[in-house]
Design an enzyme around this catalytic site. Sequence first.
Site, short mmCIF file in Angstrom:
data_model
loop_
_atom_site.label_atom_id
_atom_site.label_comp_id
_atom_site.label_asym_id
_atom_site.label_seq_id
_atom_site.Cartn_x
_atom_site.Cartn_y
_atom_site.Cartn_z
N LYS A 17 -2.56 7.03 1.42
CA LYS A 17 -2.37 7.34 2.84
C LYS A 17 -1.39 8.51 2.95
O LYS A 17 -0.19 8.33 3.21
CB LYS A 17 -1.86 6.11 3.60
CG LYS A 17 -2.04 6.22 5.12
CD LYS A 17 -1.79 4.88 5.78
CE LYS A 17 -1.89 4.97 7.30
NZ LYS A 17 -3.25 5.24 7.77
N ARG A 34 0.82 -1.21 0.00
CA ARG A 34 0.00 0.00 0.00
C ARG A 34 0.86 1.26 0.00
O ARG A 34 0.52 2.26 -0.65
CB ARG A 34 -0.96 -0.01 1.19
CG ARG A 34 -2.06 1.04 1.07
CD ARG A 34 -3.13 0.88 2.13
NE ARG A 34 -2.63 1.14 3.48
CZ ARG A 34 -3.37 1.07 4.58
NH1 ARG A 34 -4.65 0.71 4.50
NH2 ARG A 34 -2.86 1.32 5.77
N GLU A 49 -15.86 6.87 6.09
CA GLU A 49 -14.94 6.43 7.14
C GLU A 49 -14.82 7.53 8.19
O GLU A 49 -15.23 8.68 7.97
CB GLU A 49 -13.56 6.13 6.56
CG GLU A 49 -12.89 7.34 5.94
CD GLU A 49 -11.52 7.04 5.34
OE1 GLU A 49 -10.88 6.03 5.71
OE2 GLU A 49 -11.08 7.84 4.50
#
Length: 342
Positions: A184, A83, A218
Amino acid sequence: MSESTTSTPTPAPFGSVMAGTMATSRTNDGSFAPFELEPVGPLSLHPAAHGLHYGSACFEGLKAHRGEDGTVRLFRARDHAQRLAGSAAGLCLPVPDPEWITEMLHAVVAANLDEVPDPPGALYLRPTLLGTDPNIGAATHPSREALLYVLASPVGDYVAADRPLTVAVETDLPRTTPQFGGVKAGGNYAMALGPTERARRELSAHQLLFAPKGFVQEAGPANFLLISDGALITPPLDGTFLAGITRDSVLTLARDLGDQVEERPLLVDELLDRSATAEAALVGTAAVLAGVGTLVYGDQRVRVGDGGVGPRTQRLREALVAVQRGVAPDHWGWTEPVAPGG
């Protein structure tokens, strides 16, 4: 003269204490040099570094757990490394090899083995990638050079397992831009800071659940689950929010335990309608599986279930932690033992 007393020290806030050794690697012509282990300390960084001005920075968060057998195990290190590589590509940074990132993580844990806490603590790992081109005129050009480093932090629980959270619901603002929802990057977290602080100050909420246009996405630090009528319901991965690795782990465990899993759009109206007889939880590396006891929506305070941490939330958390600590079999190859010396 007053009688002396002793007290238990207050635990340091999650992530505020660093282990003694970190790893660093810098690129040269876009290729990463072999990493070096060194004492944690200030980084040498040009003040015009691209990442400081134009947001070319990304990171990961994962844990190493000490098991009851004394073995320290990294949890899903390769998935986190993959990721991070994807985030690097999304930010047009030099992309490190995921296998090499995994090797770097093993080396940092091995160098800090003595600082891995006993359960329920863990060693939290923070690999970080930062664009380093010293050019404040490169607003429309990616950084060709980068710094990759890995910090480690001995931590306890981010949220106590038996502490129900109060979560406010935000339906106007998104947590991040759809283009970078799956990356991220620090900017995504910065976008959530102001709304979350307002929710804490004005609504006494612990966290904020972002549901732009009424569709649940989220919370600031974690994905969201609703447990209702025998099913785990969670929004589908569509690139507008982070594909949580802990989320994936919990859904996999739930299926193996015989639970129905529904990855589908979840509207705030449905969430509120189901809350009285449901459970809800935030799920992430730091949060693990944190139960939600109250939802705040407008001027409503809606109790979720009995207002505590629900039994199915507890069961799933215990199942996950058992795998992480080597108590339960790891059928998926998620854990990797770390030996002294890496």
